[in-house]
Design an enzyme around this catalytic site. Sequence first.
Site, short mmCIF file in Angstrom:
data_model
loop_
_atom_site.label_atom_id
_atom_site.label_comp_id
_atom_site.label_asym_id
_atom_site.label_seq_id
_atom_site.Cartn_x
_atom_site.Cartn_y
_atom_site.Cartn_z
N ASP A 1 0.82 -1.21 0.00
CA ASP A 1 0.00 0.00 0.00
C ASP A 1 0.86 1.26 0.00
O ASP A 1 2.04 1.22 0.34
CB ASP A 1 -0.94 0.02 1.21
CG ASP A 1 -0.22 0.11 2.55
OD1 ASP A 1 0.78 -0.61 2.73
OD2 ASP A 1 -0.65 0.91 3.41
N GLU B 1 0.01 -1.21 5.67
CA GLU B 1 1.05 -0.80 6.63
C GLU B 1 0.89 0.66 7.00
O GLU B 1 1.06 1.05 8.15
CB GLU B 1 2.43 -1.05 6.03
CG GLU B 1 3.59 -0.88 7.02
CD GLU B 1 4.18 0.52 7.06
OE1 GLU B 1 5.04 0.76 7.92
OE2 GLU B 1 3.79 1.39 6.27
ZN LIG Z 1 6.81 2.14 4.20
#
Ligand SMILES: [Zn+2]
Length: 401
Positions: A72, A167
């Site tokens: 992401d 994340e």
């Molecule tokens: Zn990163």
Amino acid sequence: MKYVQVDTQSDPHSNAHPTTEKQKHLSNMLANELLALSLNDAHADAFGYMYATIPSNTKKNVPVICFCSHVDTAPDCSGTNVKPILHKQYNGEDIVLPDDNTQIISSEMFPYLKEHIGHDIITASGLTLLGADDKAGVAIIMDLVNYLTKHPEIKHGAIKILFTPDEEVGQGTDKIDLKKLGADFAYTLDGGAAGTLEDETFSADGVKVTIHGVIAHPGDGKNKLVNAMKIAGEILTALPFELSPEATEKREGFIHPVGMEGVAEKATIQFLIRDFITANLAKHEAVLKNSIEKVLASHPKASFEFEVKEQYRNMKEVLDQYPQIVTNATEAIQRVGLNVIKEPIRGGTDGSRLSFMGLPCPNLFTGMQAIHSKKEWIGVKDMKHAVQMLVHLVQVWEEKS
Ligand SMILES: [Zn+2]
């Protein structure tokens, strides 16, 4: 260049896993590319996690190492229609991004650019972030697989490949299946300048302070009304400046108010408590509590609640139990011919959570710079060095087993 063109922005307001479906597009693409490279168990699951194995090619009993990156990109900046630009043999001049010429990448702002004069760099076009964070990590790991499949003479144990979603919104480890992964140790490829090896993060707590005032009609408030919002203001004013992020650096911890909500009757303040030494968190929390009690002493009818929530812990507490993880990475970086840069991270990583979930996991460099912004850039040389580092690293583990 290819991976950054897939929009994989995660969403902090979503409760779904992954937080955005589009992250799966990249996870699936990567699984297919790994299948084509004969990693026969490569697959992306319903949560957007991609798992694959490079089988061992040695008779030795080598610990199973995992390399991990996140697919992401940060919600801070658009990741739609990223148009990556390869600047061949960067000449040292300011780079004006073509789609918005107010976006200028200069070596004055980024002195690290000077180390890339004469080498290729990649930027976005001015309207989006680049997404080197963390598609540089993804590309480095993919190139490692590509290299190892073409060089069977390089001996290594079993290697697990893991790509994670979300994340950037703090949920990258929520749906991870560590049992299925089956790794002993891991490395995230999510760091900055060449040579960086990060094995130390903050330990982190969150504190929620709720202040209860006394409500009365304001027309009839004399000697009755106690305004919780005003007390909250006094609490903020009374915070010790020397323990704030504005006044601390390096290994110093802090108390940081990040959010406040309130009406006259009740107010809440959210705090971040940070330190590299976990035991110091309780000390900072005591300082905070004391200063609140002092404020409340002059408001005897008001009361407060103080809730502490553990957020994450310094990965070094875990990594120190397995020193070979860091010594082997140090050796690999040196074999590439780079100096090892070790600095404590004044923040957390997925590796901090993974380490405490039972998968010890420091962070290695990719080269990414100016992340989460339209000025994000990366030197191709650094990415090549990162691939070389991984090739050395799997061999160091094999040699030492
Ligand atoms: Zn990163």
